[in-house]
Each structure stands twice: as C-alpha cells, then as structure tokens.
Enzyme design. Structure first.
Site, short mmCIF file in Angstrom:
data_model
loop_
_atom_site.label_atom_id
_atom_site.label_comp_id
_atom_site.label_asym_id
_atom_site.label_seq_id
_atom_site.Cartn_x
_atom_site.Cartn_y
_atom_site.Cartn_z
N ARG A 57 -4.21 -0.64 -13.31
CA ARG A 57 -5.62 -0.69 -12.94
C ARG A 57 -5.86 -0.41 -11.46
O ARG A 57 -6.75 0.36 -11.10
CB ARG A 57 -6.22 -2.07 -13.29
CG ARG A 57 -6.55 -2.23 -14.75
CD ARG A 57 -6.39 -3.66 -15.18
NE ARG A 57 -4.98 -3.97 -15.28
CZ ARG A 57 -4.24 -3.76 -16.37
NH1 ARG A 57 -4.80 -3.34 -17.45
NH2 ARG A 57 -2.94 -4.00 -16.38
N THR A 58 -5.12 -1.08 -10.59
CA THR A 58 -5.46 -1.02 -9.17
C THR A 58 -5.36 0.41 -8.65
O THR A 58 -6.31 0.94 -8.06
CB THR A 58 -4.57 -1.98 -8.37
OG1 THR A 58 -4.70 -3.27 -8.93
CG2 THR A 58 -4.98 -2.03 -6.90
N LYS A 87 16.05 5.85 0.94
CA LYS A 87 17.13 6.26 1.88
C LYS A 87 17.25 5.28 3.03
O LYS A 87 17.99 5.50 3.98
CB LYS A 87 16.80 7.64 2.46
CG LYS A 87 16.63 8.73 1.45
CD LYS A 87 16.25 10.02 2.19
CE LYS A 87 15.94 11.14 1.23
NZ LYS A 87 15.35 12.29 1.92
N ARG A 108 0.59 -1.03 -2.19
CA ARG A 108 1.09 -2.21 -2.92
C ARG A 108 2.58 -2.29 -2.68
O ARG A 108 3.29 -1.27 -2.77
CB ARG A 108 0.81 -2.08 -4.42
CG ARG A 108 1.52 -3.14 -5.25
CD ARG A 108 1.14 -3.12 -6.69
NE ARG A 108 -0.20 -3.66 -6.88
CZ ARG A 108 -0.77 -3.87 -8.07
NH1 ARG A 108 -0.09 -3.57 -9.18
NH2 ARG A 108 -1.97 -4.37 -8.17
N HIS A 136 -4.20 -10.47 -3.15
CA HIS A 136 -4.69 -9.25 -3.81
C HIS A 136 -6.22 -9.22 -3.59
O HIS A 136 -7.00 -9.49 -4.49
CB HIS A 136 -4.33 -9.31 -5.29
CG HIS A 136 -4.47 -8.01 -6.03
ND1 HIS A 136 -5.16 -6.92 -5.55
CD2 HIS A 136 -3.99 -7.64 -7.25
CE1 HIS A 136 -5.09 -5.94 -6.44
NE2 HIS A 136 -4.39 -6.35 -7.48
C1 NCD Z 1 -2.37 -8.09 -11.11
C2 NCD Z 1 -1.41 -7.83 -9.98
O1 NCD Z 1 -0.80 -6.76 -9.88
O2 NCD Z 1 -1.28 -8.74 -9.16
N1 NCD Z 1 -2.82 -6.97 -11.77
C3 NCD Z 1 -3.89 -6.29 -11.26
O3 NCD Z 1 -3.85 -5.80 -10.16
N2 NCD Z 1 -4.96 -6.19 -12.02
C4 NCD Z 1 -1.96 -9.18 -12.00
C5 NCD Z 1 -0.58 -9.20 -12.59
O4 NCD Z 1 0.24 -8.33 -12.37
O5 NCD Z 1 -0.33 -10.15 -13.32
#
Ligand code: NCD
Length: 399
Positions: A57-58, A87, A108, A136
């Site tokens: 999703r993100t 590397k 991320r 997040h």
């Molecule tokens: C979450 C994350 O990556 O922290 N997912 C998201 O971004 N919607 C939740 C998860 O991974 O459980």
C-alpha cells in the site's frame, strides 16, 4: 510556518494545525479524484521511492498520488538487494546521490531511526514510509483521515489499539496523534507486546486516558467470552465484553510483526488472543469502525469484511488523497495559508554524550558507524536519555 521543503519522519514533526491542513487538502484531492480529474500541481516534479522492506500500500499509493498530481516517479523496490547497499553502501551516501535525481523522496527501511538519519543527510525532503518498529507517520495521517471520514471527529473517540503494539510502527505514530487530538485509548495487546515506554510517556504528557488489557479472547463454543485485564488474571463474562465493546468507537487491529520477533517471542505468543470475528462484531456498536493498516493475518476474520463497519479497504484507499496532499504541500505547489509551527520534542536540542550509545540494538546508530548517537534529556527523569533517532528510552547508570 509552511510544510514546504520539510521532512516528515515522525508524526511529531507536524503540529496539530499542520495535520488538520493535510486533512483539509486531502479532502480537496479526494473530491478531484472522484471527479476523475488529472491534476497538474506536480508537472515537472519527480518522486523517488526507495523501499528496503516489503510494501503493497504505502509505496503504490505514494506513486499513484504523484501520478495523479501530474508528476513522475522513480520506483526502487527491494532496495536491500537491488541497491548498492548490497555492496556495503551506507544510508548517508545513498541519499546524497538520490537527492540529485528527484525533488522528494519516500524511504522505508528496517532500522529504527534510519529515515531520520537519511533526512539529516538530504537536501531534498524525505518522507518516512516506516522505519523499523519505530514510526509510520503517513499511515497515521490516513488513519486520522479515515476516522474523520467515518466518525466526523477525533476528539472524544474511544479508540482500541489491538495487536502487536510493541513492534507495530503504525500504532506508535497513531497513539501519539490520537492523544494529541484528545481521543481516549484502549490497548489490547498480548503480554510482552504492550506499547513501548516512549509512547507511554508521550501519552502521559498529553494526559491521554489509557486503559490496557492483555487479550480479547474469541467466543468459545458455548458463546462465553473472557478478557484478561493487564492488572490481573480474572475472567470476565459476556457482560463485561459487552460493556467494553459498547464503549469503543474505533477498533484498530494490527498483525503480529513476526519479522521483528526475537526467537523467544516467536514461540511464546498467542496469536489468537485478539481476533475479531462475527460474534464480537455482533456485540460492537452499530456505529463502530473496524480499521487495520493491513496486511492482515489471523486477527481479522474474513467474515468481518461483509460488515459495513469494516473500514480497512476504504482506509487503504484514502492513502492516495492523503499522500497527494502531503506531496503537494511539501513541494509547495498548493496554495495553503501558513499555520502554527513545528511540534518538536520539548526541551533542548539533542546532545552527543561521550561514551553513551543507544541500547536499542535495532537503532540505526548501532549499525551505521558514522551516525553519532544523540539524546534528549528527560525533564522528569535525569537518568533517562531519549534517543534522537529511535526514541528509545535509555537509562543511565553512571550518574
Ligand atoms: C504496515 C507497515 O508496513 O508498517 N503496513 C502499511 O504500511 N499499511 C503494517 C504492517 O506491516 O503490519
């Protein structure tokens, strides 16, 4: 103060007024999306997404958001194996190169504090798409947007946070934001998976009403229910469960973050202890909202999907307008009146303290050798040093 050119790493990088502004612009973006308008706010601008962890999703909602705004995207998935990190390249050098290729970056990374370290070395704005089990913030923006859309308000709502509250980064940012907007919080987390100290302290500072339970057990074959209160092992009968569910406006579920478990945690956890199914739903309020950042594992029975209270797919959809608003505000391409300024950690700037390192083994400062650990002194506890990168509360024993 405007959001133009700023990084977004922690939800506390934004003031309440700035969060409200993001939500207001997201509403406008939402309407434009419903009218199927192609926008041109970001014509000629480029977004770079670099993800060192899995994402559905993100990353895709950020990229969709940029396309809808008329901008272009360079998408770098699986960066842990496909970038020069494989590397041995470090985070600082990576961002010092990528800033030459784009106007804004979403990162991320599995280490706590990694995105703050990246921001400290970047000339272009960095938005965190999640750093380890720390925070997040953009998930929180869309979670708040969802609560507003579904319930009309955040203040005064009783929000239950259920699941792995220790490793789950979404609930860390969300709990703090809920407290800042005057919501009440009920935590339901298996033993050992409760909120970490720094979040607990923040909730206390914001005078948030917090109630905690250890499990929300399923209805057993006879239809009786039990809940273990964190202060004791007593079993409560159906009446208590009804009482609890009757008070909850929002039930926010999260999965166990198994990829972040120690080997002890992996064997000792009761993954069914907070599952929601049809029977529990039947006892919940008619106007309750069931949320989940997704992905779900066992904590959300599929039968819940049919219920109108299940908001998690709508919630994931709101990721696009919310992230459109955020990108547009940070790039300074939408007209927005300046609002009250940046919210920072109270007290002084973080300090380097010779010889002191962060005791969180997943903190970026323990992995990236050039990163200097820095700490905030806790005004309430002179022995406590809060890590600038990962917020971990370190206790000093040498003073
Ligand atoms: C979450 C994350 O990556 O922290 N997912 C998201 O971004 N919607 C939740 C998860 O991974 O459980």
């Amino acid at each position: 103060m405007t959001l133009t050119g700023r990084h977004l790493i922690s939800i506390n990088d934004l003031s309440n007024e700035e969060i409200e502004l993001v939500i207001e612009i997201a509403d406008q973006m939402h309407s434009a999306l419903e009218r199927k308008e192609q926008l041109h706010y970001c014509d000629g601008k480029e977004l770079y997404t670099i993800f060192y962890e899995a994402s559905t999703r993100t990353r895709s909602s950020f990229e969709t958001a940029m396309h809808r705004l008329g901008g272009t995207v360079v998408s770098h998935a699986e960066a842990q194996t496909t970038s020069s990190v494989a590397k041995g390249e470090n985070i600082a050098d990576t961002v010092r190169v990528l800033e030459k290729y784009a106007d804004i970056m979403v990162m991320r990374h599995p280490l706590d504090g990694s995105t703050r370290l990246a921001a400290d070395h970047s000339q272009i704005p960095i938005i965190s798409g999640g750093d380890g089990s720390h925070e997040h913030p953009t998930q929180t923006l869309l979670d708040l947007y969802t609560i507003k859309e579904e319930k009309g308000n955040i203040k005064g709502m009783n929000v239950a946070l259920c699941g792995d509250l220790r490793h789950g980064r979404t609930v860390h940012s969300l709990a703090v934001a809920l407290a800042r907007f005057g919501a009440e919080i009920t935590c339901i987390a298996p033993e050992g998976f409760e909120l970490p100290d720094h979040i607990r302290n923040a909730l206390k500072d914001y005078k948030c009403k917090l109630t905690e339970y250890k499990s929300l057990e399923d209805v057993d074959s006879e239809g009786s229910l039990a809940i273990h209160h964190s202060k004791g092992k007593e079993r409560h009968q159906e009446g208590f469960m009804n009482f609890l569910l009757e008070r909850l406006d929002v039930l926010y579920f999260t999965r166990l973050q198994r990829e972040r478990f120690s080997s002890r945690e992996a064997t000792e956890t009761d993954q069914e202890s907070y599952r929601i199914n049809k029977q529990l739903l039947a006892m919940s309020r008619e106007d309750a909202v069931i949320m989940h950042p997704l992905p779900r594992i066992n904590e959300l029975a599929y039968e819940v999907d049919q219920d109108k209270r299940a908001a998690y797919f709508r919630q994931a959809g709101y990721g696009v307008p919310v992230r459109m608003a955020l990108i547009a505000l940070i790039l300074g391409v939408v007209q927005a009146k300046p609002v009250r300024g940046v919210r920072t950690v109270p007290g002084k700037l973080p300090e380097e303290i010779p010889g002191v390192t962060c005791s969180n083994e997943h903190c970026v400062t323990n992995i990236e050798g050039y990163a200097t650990p820095k700490f905030y002194r806790d005004p309430h506890d002179p022995q406590a040093l809060k890590c600038y990168y990962c917020d971990w509360v370190n206790k000093r024993i040498d003073q």
